[in-house]
Design an enzyme around this catalytic site. Structure first.
Site, PDB file in Angstrom:
ATOM      1  N   ASP A 141       0.864  -1.173   0.000  1.00  0.00           N
ATOM      2  CA  ASP A 141       0.000   0.000   0.000  1.00  0.00           C
ATOM      3  C   ASP A 141       0.904   1.227   0.000  1.00  0.00           C
ATOM      4  O   ASP A 141       1.952   1.234   0.648  1.00  0.00           O
ATOM      5  CB  ASP A 141      -0.924  -0.015   1.224  1.00  0.00           C
ATOM      6  N   HIS A 199       9.895   4.654  -3.845  1.00  0.00           N
ATOM      7  CA  HIS A 199       9.355   4.088  -2.613  1.00  0.00           C
ATOM      8  C   HIS A 199       9.073   2.593  -2.767  1.00  0.00           C
ATOM      9  O   HIS A 199       9.526   1.783  -1.994  1.00  0.00           O
ATOM     10  CB  HIS A 199       8.070   4.862  -2.277  1.00  0.00           C
TER      11      HIS A 199
HETATM   12  P1  ITT Z   1      -3.767  -2.317  -5.343  1.00  0.00           P
HETATM   13  O1  ITT Z   1      -4.687  -2.952  -6.329  1.00  0.00           O
HETATM   14  O2  ITT Z   1      -2.475  -3.050  -5.260  1.00  0.00           O
HETATM   15  O3  ITT Z   1      -4.394  -2.085  -3.997  1.00  0.00           O
HETATM   16  P2  ITT Z   1      -3.896   0.617  -5.697  1.00  0.00           P
HETATM   17  O4  ITT Z   1      -4.353   1.196  -6.988  1.00  0.00           O
HETATM   18  O5  ITT Z   1      -4.789   0.724  -4.501  1.00  0.00           O
HETATM   19  O6  ITT Z   1      -3.389  -0.882  -5.992  1.00  0.00           O
HETATM   20  P3  ITT Z   1      -1.770   1.783  -4.070  1.00  0.00           P
HETATM   21  O7  ITT Z   1      -2.510   1.373  -2.866  1.00  0.00           O
HETATM   22  O8  ITT Z   1      -0.382   1.297  -4.235  1.00  0.00           O
HETATM   23  O9  ITT Z   1      -2.557   1.374  -5.408  1.00  0.00           O
HETATM   24  O10 ITT Z   1      -1.718   3.361  -4.159  1.00  0.00           O
HETATM   25  C1  ITT Z   1      -2.734   4.262  -3.702  1.00  0.00           C
HETATM   26  C2  ITT Z   1      -2.759   5.508  -4.572  1.00  0.00           C
HETATM   27  O11 ITT Z   1      -1.515   6.206  -4.444  1.00  0.00           O
HETATM   28  C3  ITT Z   1      -2.919   5.216  -6.066  1.00  0.00           C
HETATM   29  O12 ITT Z   1      -4.258   5.257  -6.428  1.00  0.00           O
HETATM   30  C4  ITT Z   1      -2.137   6.346  -6.712  1.00  0.00           C
HETATM   31  O13 ITT Z   1      -2.957   7.489  -6.861  1.00  0.00           O
HETATM   32  C5  ITT Z   1      -1.068   6.681  -5.696  1.00  0.00           C
HETATM   33  N1  ITT Z   1       0.230   6.033  -6.024  1.00  0.00           N
HETATM   34  C6  ITT Z   1       0.679   4.836  -5.574  1.00  0.00           C
HETATM   35  N2  ITT Z   1       1.897   4.564  -6.038  1.00  0.00           N
HETATM   36  C7  ITT Z   1       2.230   5.615  -6.816  1.00  0.00           C
HETATM   37  C8  ITT Z   1       3.370   5.932  -7.594  1.00  0.00           C
HETATM   38  O14 ITT Z   1       4.409   5.106  -7.673  1.00  0.00           O
HETATM   39  N3  ITT Z   1       3.383   7.080  -8.258  1.00  0.00           N
HETATM   40  C9  ITT Z   1       2.337   7.928  -8.206  1.00  0.00           C
HETATM   41  N4  ITT Z   1       1.225   7.712  -7.515  1.00  0.00           N
HETATM   42  C10 ITT Z   1       1.164   6.563  -6.816  1.00  0.00           C
END
Ligand code: ITT
Length: 196
Positions: free
Chosen positions: A70, A180
């Site tokens: 996450d 990250h």
């Molecule tokens: P899962 O299916 O794995 O849960 P997710 O779309 O919920 O994927 P994350 O929990 O990793 O994705 O991320 C939450 C939000 O943070 C995602 O919707 C993006 O807007 C932002 N985000 C995550 N990683 C990012 C990155 O590497 N660069 C830019 N924005 C990012």
């Protein structure tokens, strides 16, 4: 070959982790291999809470070791927001674009020197009773307008420290090296390699 399930349906995440784990003799499965798995609601107050919730659910239902991640963007001028709420900053059904626009609006009157921020990822591994988390952080600055076509989410407005380009202007390989998520996965893979 050992098997591990990634609790995500995000194809980029699956491909990236699969390429990293294959040389270690680990076969990576995903939610596509288990269509009966339900979507886990990310309603915890911390990244760690959400990551563990997803990995615990997947491990319990597949009887295999599971991993999930996450991520949140923490902006100093907004007291750490959107943080754990990054995916739904502009509302429950918000698109990447809506979230990015809301962020720029909130920071409209904030000068460049105060636009510091960081991406934080927590990777969680669950195998039966064993639970372990790994954190990766990337410091940077929020620009005043989007730049670049690559990446996703907040990438077009995030410029990592010591770089001139945004995450959306860097190649996926260049981003993974300093990101990250890349750092958290690197810690996880090192630990997994040592454990075998
Ligand atoms: P899962 O299916 O794995 O849960 P997710 O779309 O919920 O994927 P994350 O929990 O990793 O994705 O991320 C939450 C939000 O943070 C995602 O919707 C993006 O807007 C932002 N985000 C995550 N990683 C990012 C990155 O590497 N660069 C830019 N924005 C990012």
């Amino acid at each position: 070959m050992k098997r591990l399930v990634l609790a995500s349906g995000n194809k980029d995440k699956i491909k990236e982790l699969r390429e990293t784990l294959e040389p270690l003799g680990i076969k990576l499965l995903s939610t596509y291999d288990y269509p009966e798995l339900e979507e886990v609601v990310e309603d915890q107050e911390t990244l760690e809470g959400n990551a563990l919730k997803k990995a615990r659910y997947t491990a319990r239902h597949t009887n295999l070791p599971s991993v999930s991640d996450d991520t949140g963007l923490e902006v100093d001028a907004l007291d750490g927001a959107p943080g754990v709420y990054s995916a739904r900053y502009a509302g429950k059904e918000a698109t990447y674009r809506d979230n990015l626009q809301k962020l720029l609006n909130e920071l409209e009157s904030v000068p460049e020197e105060n636009r510091t921020a960081r991406f934080r990822t927590v990777v969680a591994f669950v195998d039966g009773d064993q639970e372990k988390t790994f954190e990766g952080v990337c410091e940077g600055t929020i620009l005043t307008e989007p730049k670049g076509e690559g990446g996703f989410g907040y990438d077009p407005v995030f410029r990592p420290q010591n770089h001139k380009q945004t995450f959306a202007e860097l190649s996926p390989e260049a981003k993974n090296k300093i990101s990250h998520r890349g750092k958290a996965i690197e810690k996880f893979v090192k630990w997994l390699g040592a454990k075998k």
